[in-house]
Design a protein around this motif. Sequence first.
Motif, PDB file in Angstrom:
ATOM      1  N   GLN A 381      -7.395  -6.919  -1.621  1.00  0.00           N
ATOM      2  CA  GLN A 381      -6.970  -6.206   0.223  1.00  0.00           C
ATOM      3  C   GLN A 381      -7.072  -7.492   0.926  1.00  0.00           C
ATOM      4  O   GLN A 381      -6.479  -8.466   2.227  1.00  0.00           O
ATOM      5  N   GLU A 382      -7.795  -8.825   0.382  1.00  0.00           N
ATOM      6  CA  GLU A 382      -7.958  -9.120   1.218  1.00  0.00           C
ATOM      7  C   GLU A 382      -6.255 -11.432   0.650  1.00  0.00           C
ATOM      8  O   GLU A 382      -6.680 -12.153   1.101  1.00  0.00           O
ATOM      9  N   GLY A 383      -5.532 -10.137   0.190  1.00  0.00           N
ATOM     10  CA  GLY A 383      -3.642 -11.129   0.420  1.00  0.00           C
ATOM     11  C   GLY A 383      -4.755 -11.631  -0.708  1.00  0.00           C
ATOM     12  O   GLY A 383      -3.708 -13.399  -1.046  1.00  0.00           O
ATOM     13  N   ALA A 384      -4.991 -12.015  -1.527  1.00  0.00           N
ATOM     14  CA  ALA A 384      -5.360 -13.240  -3.106  1.00  0.00           C
ATOM     15  C   ALA A 384      -3.224 -13.054  -3.107  1.00  0.00           C
ATOM     16  O   ALA A 384      -2.825 -12.086  -3.552  1.00  0.00           O
ATOM     17  N   LYS A 385      -2.867 -14.297  -3.673  1.00  0.00           N
ATOM     18  CA  LYS A 385      -1.630 -14.692  -4.542  1.00  0.00           C
ATOM     19  C   LYS A 385      -1.316 -14.386  -5.550  1.00  0.00           C
ATOM     20  O   LYS A 385      -0.641 -14.373  -6.495  1.00  0.00           O
ATOM     21  N   ALA A 386      -2.532 -14.188  -6.343  1.00  0.00           N
ATOM     22  CA  ALA A 386      -2.657 -14.601  -7.628  1.00  0.00           C
ATOM     23  C   ALA A 386      -4.459 -13.858  -8.389  1.00  0.00           C
ATOM     24  O   ALA A 386      -5.062 -13.695  -7.419  1.00  0.00           O
ATOM     25  N   VAL A 387      -4.725 -12.857  -9.508  1.00  0.00           N
ATOM     26  CA  VAL A 387      -5.649 -12.776  -9.344  1.00  0.00           C
ATOM     27  C   VAL A 387      -5.823 -12.612 -11.007  1.00  0.00           C
ATOM     28  O   VAL A 387      -4.925 -13.099 -12.016  1.00  0.00           O
ATOM     29  N   ARG A 388      -6.577 -12.569 -11.845  1.00  0.00           N
ATOM     30  CA  ARG A 388      -7.073 -13.035 -13.197  1.00  0.00           C
ATOM     31  C   ARG A 388      -7.262 -11.300 -13.441  1.00  0.00           C
ATOM     32  O   ARG A 388      -8.522 -10.940 -12.769  1.00  0.00           O
ATOM     33  N   ILE A 389      -6.724 -11.114 -14.319  1.00  0.00           N
ATOM     34  CA  ILE A 389      -6.978  -9.672 -14.957  1.00  0.00           C
ATOM     35  C   ILE A 389      -7.293  -9.540 -17.083  1.00  0.00           C
ATOM     36  O   ILE A 389      -6.734 -10.754 -17.641  1.00  0.00           O
ATOM     37  N   GLN A 390      -8.523  -9.562 -17.169  1.00  0.00           N
ATOM     38  CA  GLN A 390      -8.757  -9.471 -18.436  1.00  0.00           C
ATOM     39  C   GLN A 390      -7.957 -11.016 -18.861  1.00  0.00           C
ATOM     40  O   GLN A 390      -7.509 -11.328 -20.239  1.00  0.00           O
ATOM     41  N   GLY A 391      -8.277 -11.769 -18.580  1.00  0.00           N
ATOM     42  CA  GLY A 391      -8.309 -13.190 -18.579  1.00  0.00           C
ATOM     43  C   GLY A 391      -7.046 -13.871 -18.364  1.00  0.00           C
ATOM     44  O   GLY A 391      -6.618 -14.978 -18.600  1.00  0.00           O
ATOM     45  N   GLU A 392      -6.569 -13.255 -17.597  1.00  0.00           N
ATOM     46  CA  GLU A 392      -4.781 -13.624 -17.992  1.00  0.00           C
ATOM     47  C   GLU A 392      -4.303 -14.081 -16.461  1.00  0.00           C
ATOM     48  O   GLU A 392      -4.940 -12.492 -15.567  1.00  0.00           O
ATOM     49  N   GLU A 393      -3.533 -14.369 -15.769  1.00  0.00           N
ATOM     50  CA  GLU A 393      -3.552 -15.039 -14.604  1.00  0.00           C
ATOM     51  C   GLU A 393      -2.074 -13.761 -14.097  1.00  0.00           C
ATOM     52  O   GLU A 393      -0.670 -13.793 -14.518  1.00  0.00           O
ATOM     53  N   ILE A 394      -2.455 -13.679 -13.106  1.00  0.00           N
ATOM     54  CA  ILE A 394      -1.174 -12.632 -12.663  1.00  0.00           C
ATOM     55  C   ILE A 394      -0.615 -12.421 -11.185  1.00  0.00           C
ATOM     56  O   ILE A 394      -1.386 -12.708 -10.333  1.00  0.00           O
ATOM     57  N   LYS A 395       0.442 -12.774 -10.429  1.00  0.00           N
ATOM     58  CA  LYS A 395       1.016 -13.187  -9.732  1.00  0.00           C
ATOM     59  C   LYS A 395       1.353 -12.001  -8.370  1.00  0.00           C
ATOM     60  O   LYS A 395       1.463 -11.113  -9.359  1.00  0.00           O
ATOM     61  N   VAL A 396       0.794 -12.193  -7.733  1.00  0.00           N
ATOM     62  CA  VAL A 396       1.064 -11.004  -6.644  1.00  0.00           C
ATOM     63  C   VAL A 396       2.164 -10.864  -5.683  1.00  0.00           C
ATOM     64  O   VAL A 396       2.253 -11.368  -5.487  1.00  0.00           O
ATOM     65  N   ALA A 397       3.275  -9.855  -6.556  1.00  0.00           N
ATOM     66  CA  ALA A 397       4.357  -9.613  -5.486  1.00  0.00           C
ATOM     67  C   ALA A 397       4.315  -8.683  -4.557  1.00  0.00           C
ATOM     68  O   ALA A 397       5.407  -8.003  -3.857  1.00  0.00           O
ATOM     69  N   ALA A 398       3.654  -7.744  -5.484  1.00  0.00           N
ATOM     70  CA  ALA A 398       3.607  -6.023  -5.425  1.00  0.00           C
ATOM     71  C   ALA A 398       3.422  -6.338  -3.361  1.00  0.00           C
ATOM     72  O   ALA A 398       2.897  -7.163  -2.938  1.00  0.00           O
ATOM     73  N   ARG A 399       3.936  -5.648  -2.600  1.00  0.00           N
ATOM     74  CA  ARG A 399       3.011  -5.120  -1.177  1.00  0.00           C
ATOM     75  C   ARG A 399       1.665  -4.997  -1.839  1.00  0.00           C
ATOM     76  O   ARG A 399       1.488  -3.368  -2.545  1.00  0.00           O
ATOM     77  N   ILE A 400       0.837  -4.516  -0.859  1.00  0.00           N
ATOM     78  CA  ILE A 400      -0.981  -4.680  -0.962  1.00  0.00           C
ATOM     79  C   ILE A 400      -1.034  -3.689  -0.143  1.00  0.00           C
ATOM     80  O   ILE A 400      -0.736  -4.303   0.815  1.00  0.00           O
ATOM     81  N   ARG A 401      -1.273  -2.452   0.251  1.00  0.00           N
ATOM     82  CA  ARG A 401      -1.688  -1.657   1.373  1.00  0.00           C
ATOM     83  C   ARG A 401      -2.730  -0.420   1.486  1.00  0.00           C
ATOM     84  O   ARG A 401      -3.431  -1.031   0.365  1.00  0.00           O
ATOM     85  N   MET A 402      -3.095  -0.673   2.590  1.00  0.00           N
ATOM     86  CA  MET A 402      -4.019  -0.064   2.911  1.00  0.00           C
ATOM     87  C   MET A 402      -4.090   0.940   3.658  1.00  0.00           C
ATOM     88  O   MET A 402      -3.807   0.969   4.839  1.00  0.00           O
ATOM     89  N   ILE A 403      -4.735   2.423   3.681  1.00  0.00           N
ATOM     90  CA  ILE A 403      -5.533   3.869   4.434  1.00  0.00           C
ATOM     91  C   ILE A 403      -7.199   3.910   4.316  1.00  0.00           C
ATOM     92  O   ILE A 403      -7.636   4.006   3.400  1.00  0.00           O
ATOM     93  N   ASP A 404      -7.314   3.918   5.414  1.00  0.00           N
ATOM     94  CA  ASP A 404      -8.830   4.317   5.760  1.00  0.00           C
ATOM     95  C   ASP A 404      -8.834   5.817   5.593  1.00  0.00           C
ATOM     96  O   ASP A 404     -10.362   6.091   5.229  1.00  0.00           O
ATOM     97  N   ASP A 405      -8.246   6.595   5.773  1.00  0.00           N
ATOM     98  CA  ASP A 405      -8.324   8.295   6.064  1.00  0.00           C
ATOM     99  C   ASP A 405      -8.846   8.488   5.224  1.00  0.00           C
ATOM    100  O   ASP A 405      -8.770   9.691   5.002  1.00  0.00           O
ATOM    101  N   TYR A 406      -9.611   7.413   3.805  1.00  0.00           N
ATOM    102  CA  TYR A 406      -9.460   9.376   2.399  1.00  0.00           C
ATOM    103  C   TYR A 406     -10.874   8.487   2.860  1.00  0.00           C
ATOM    104  O   TYR A 406     -12.063   9.205   1.144  1.00  0.00           O
TER     105      TYR A 406
END
Length: 532
Positions: A381-406
């Motif tokens: 949500q805060e726009g990280a360019k890369a994240v760690r998942i199960q010890g592995e670093e993954i680049k974030v190129a996907a579109r990250i979107r957020m809706i509050d209505d739910y």
Amino acid sequence: MSVTVRFCGAAQTVTGSCTLLQTPSGRVLVDCGLFQGQKALKQLNYGAFPFRPADIDQVLLTHAHIDHSGLLPKLVREGFRGRILATRGTIDLCSWMLPDAGSIQESEVASLNRRNAARGRSEVTPIYTQADAIASLQSFQPVDYETWCDVIPGVRARYWNAGHLLGSASIELEVAEDAASARPIRLLMSGDVGPDGKLLEPDPKAPSGFDYVISESTYGDRIRPPTSPELRRQRLAAEVRDAAAAGGALLIPAFAVERTQELIVDLIDLMDHGEIPTAPIFLDSPLAIHATEVFRTHAASLDPTIDINRLFNSPNLRFTETVDESKSIARLTGFHIIIAASGMCDAGRIRHHLKRWLWSNRATVLLVGYQAHGTLGRFLQEGAKAVRIQGEEIKVAARIRMIDDYSGHADGSEIARWIAARRPIERGLFLVHGEEAAIAGLADRVAERIIPAAKLFQPVLDDIFELSGAEPRLLDVTHRRRLAPEAVTHLDWHNDMSGLILDINERIEAAADDRARGVIIRRLRRALDAEG
Ligand SMILES: [Zn+2]
């Protein structure tokens, strides 16, 4: 005689809801939730309760969410012998959610122990197992909404629909200080309060006129843009159309219970009306699949204008319960929708799908709920360019979107209105269940306007207040705290550390050439050596 309240969780933080009420005739626990998010807090799940479980006479459970119910199996395993009073909806959801939580504890500890063994560290045992969770279900006893029930001598309770989740309640309590007391102390525990106009649920309900109100503050500092069923569906439709145009998967990390069913209702309805492209919607969570069945059973208690059975039978909705079925989704390449838990991306099958898709600019991740500090969802949500998942670093190129209505939670102005409608509040309003800023925001909103500032309290973890006097009195608990207050409210070093590693990687990769990279690395090394 003395009546005290101890804030054993969700004080200056949003998880681990647990409040201990001690009266002359016994001890009642309201909620017994799991701490989530930051490591320092999660560690509390493994430690001893700040009370003896065998000393607790009864538990009153506001709703099934794990941050309210998730330590009940541990409580029972460690000696609690009373009943857990909850609505039928809550009991039906807990009968799936708690065993699921038990199996998550087991598998998380199993993988931690594999890593620990490799590093020569000692084994950790799970907080509780699936078997413990199943055993704890025997302690539940159903209560009806809006009907008094006796809890322990001198204490009775009444549940009110909080409009937050199937079966959710605010709990009204009357506590007699002694046999001779003319007037009992009246308290209201908000539980989690739903927003107005929420899909599937009625608006929150509760009486007025209390000595004390203990209110949640999750979104206390936020005002959500105005929403309506039409706006909500339009915003979702726009996101789905954009995701379809991008041509890859649309991943929706969702809480398995309620959020998932709300999304299914809207997505199928939009497909049926041709407002979004028809595509398979994979419900990739065994828990969400079982919860969907609970919603079918309780359809009569939900919004009567929604034909849940017809929508849940749509041929576009695919249930992938087994691991093999789940893995087969990973072979799809074009547009499809995957709803998987957990909602904050810190566990569950969503992590596999994120690993598979985050690096791709054809993919979309749609966040549809609250993301707590320290969770993978919050980093995204805060726009990280890369994240760690199960010890592995993954680049974030996907579109990250957020809706509050739910959102399942009232926002700042709704919760303030909910508090205002509980007046008169004679002796004190306690604000809990929110991060520091949210509680401070709600305090600003209600102080003087709704309640005198002198009657407003913002307890920290393990605070104990004496409630019998004309005003609440904070007792000295310095020696009984499990965590220093600042350790609760501030991000712990684990989060700072992963943020730093990601920043270093990013800076080094962005450098012009290998020589420039060498310079950065040598400078960092010098800074480290200077520290040593
Ligand atoms: Zn909740």
